[in-house]
Design a protein around this motif. Structure first.
Motif, PDB file in Angstrom:
ATOM      1  N   ALA A  54       0.705  -1.162  -0.035  1.00  0.00           N
ATOM      2  CA  ALA A  54      -0.017  -0.052  -0.076  1.00  0.00           C
ATOM      3  C   ALA A  54       0.824   1.308  -0.142  1.00  0.00           C
ATOM      4  O   ALA A  54       0.447   2.242  -0.795  1.00  0.00           O
ATOM      5  CB  ALA A  54      -0.974   0.014   1.256  1.00  0.00           C
ATOM      6  N   ALA A  55       2.074   1.426   0.799  1.00  0.00           N
ATOM      7  CA  ALA A  55       2.761   2.507   0.992  1.00  0.00           C
ATOM      8  C   ALA A  55       3.575   2.799  -0.652  1.00  0.00           C
ATOM      9  O   ALA A  55       3.512   3.875  -1.122  1.00  0.00           O
ATOM     10  CB  ALA A  55       3.969   2.306   1.942  1.00  0.00           C
ATOM     11  N   ASP A  56       3.917   1.592  -1.157  1.00  0.00           N
ATOM     12  CA  ASP A  56       4.743   1.702  -2.581  1.00  0.00           C
ATOM     13  C   ASP A  56       3.576   2.112  -3.506  1.00  0.00           C
ATOM     14  O   ASP A  56       4.051   2.770  -4.517  1.00  0.00           O
ATOM     15  CB  ASP A  56       5.281   0.391  -2.832  1.00  0.00           C
ATOM     16  CG  ASP A  56       6.806   0.354  -2.025  1.00  0.00           C
ATOM     17  OD1 ASP A  56       7.265   1.258  -1.744  1.00  0.00           O
ATOM     18  OD2 ASP A  56       7.129  -0.868  -1.506  1.00  0.00           O
ATOM     19  N   CYS A  57       2.399   1.512  -3.597  1.00  0.00           N
ATOM     20  CA  CYS A  57       1.670   1.703  -4.741  1.00  0.00           C
ATOM     21  C   CYS A  57       0.709   2.888  -4.418  1.00  0.00           C
ATOM     22  O   CYS A  57       0.322   3.456  -5.664  1.00  0.00           O
ATOM     23  CB  CYS A  57       0.618   0.349  -4.965  1.00  0.00           C
ATOM     24  SG  CYS A  57       1.528  -0.987  -5.323  1.00  0.00           S
ATOM     25  N   ILE A  58       0.384   3.381  -3.297  1.00  0.00           N
ATOM     26  CA  ILE A  58      -0.553   4.293  -3.207  1.00  0.00           C
ATOM     27  C   ILE A  58       0.193   5.563  -2.527  1.00  0.00           C
ATOM     28  O   ILE A  58       0.272   6.836  -2.870  1.00  0.00           O
ATOM     29  CB  ILE A  58      -1.981   3.904  -2.632  1.00  0.00           C
ATOM     30  CG1 ILE A  58      -2.626   2.774  -3.154  1.00  0.00           C
ATOM     31  CG2 ILE A  58      -2.880   4.979  -2.291  1.00  0.00           C
ATOM     32  CD1 ILE A  58      -3.538   2.248  -2.503  1.00  0.00           C
ATOM     33  N   ASP A  59       0.441   5.217  -1.278  1.00  0.00           N
ATOM     34  CA  ASP A  59       0.923   6.559  -0.225  1.00  0.00           C
ATOM     35  C   ASP A  59       1.961   7.171  -0.662  1.00  0.00           C
ATOM     36  O   ASP A  59       2.015   8.769  -0.584  1.00  0.00           O
ATOM     37  CB  ASP A  59       1.143   5.765   1.223  1.00  0.00           C
ATOM     38  CG  ASP A  59       0.094   4.963   1.834  1.00  0.00           C
ATOM     39  OD1 ASP A  59      -0.946   5.005   1.269  1.00  0.00           O
ATOM     40  OD2 ASP A  59       0.497   4.361   2.688  1.00  0.00           O
TER      41      ASP A  59
END
Length: 140
Positions: free
Chosen positions: A76-81
């Motif tokens: 989630a951190a790599d793809c969105i945040d």
């Protein structure tokens, strides 16, 4: 340069493609696979860092190939945040419907983040925690 010209013809630009169709990273990944993969994977966010880049056995009847197996990536951190601040209004997902007359849906990074947070709150309210398993099915 054939591959590069074909890619540019359909609007794909900015890739590092040489005349053999291989990017400049290719030679490095071949000559030093563990070192190069470690370098590139260190750029990814992790909940738990990995300690071993590659655990591979090519022995007959027991082939096993595992990359970064003991780590826990933060997808989630790599793809969105990480995109919220500079690219928050840009499309994170472009959904094309099966029906050609249907509307194409563009979901921004900010909208995807908001929906992900809502879903996380729903799962948390159902006592689904980190590492929990959830099974979904589509309505019939």
């Amino acid at each position: 340069m054939i591959v590069a010209k074909q890619a540019e013809a359909v609007g794909v630009v900015g890739f590092h493609i040489d005349s053999n169709g291989n990017g400049p990273m290719y030679a490095v990944t071949i000559s030093n696979p563990n070192g190069s993969w470690d370098k590139y994977c260190m750029q990814l966010s992790r909940i738990k860092p990995y300690t071993n880049v590659n655990n591979t056995s090519l022995a007959y009847e027991t082939v096993s190939i595992n990359w970064l197996e003991d780590g826990n990536p933060n997808v989630a951190a790599d793809c969105i945040d990480r995109h919220l601040e500079k690219r928050g209004d840009q499309a994170a997902i472009i959904w094309e419907p099966e029906n050609p007359k249907g509307a194409t849906l563009h979901i921004s990074c900010k909208a995807l983040h908001a929906q992900s947070c809502k879903m996380a709150k729903i799962l948390k309210s159902m006592d689904v925690g980190r590492g929990g398993r959830v099974v979904t099915r589509t309505a019939t």
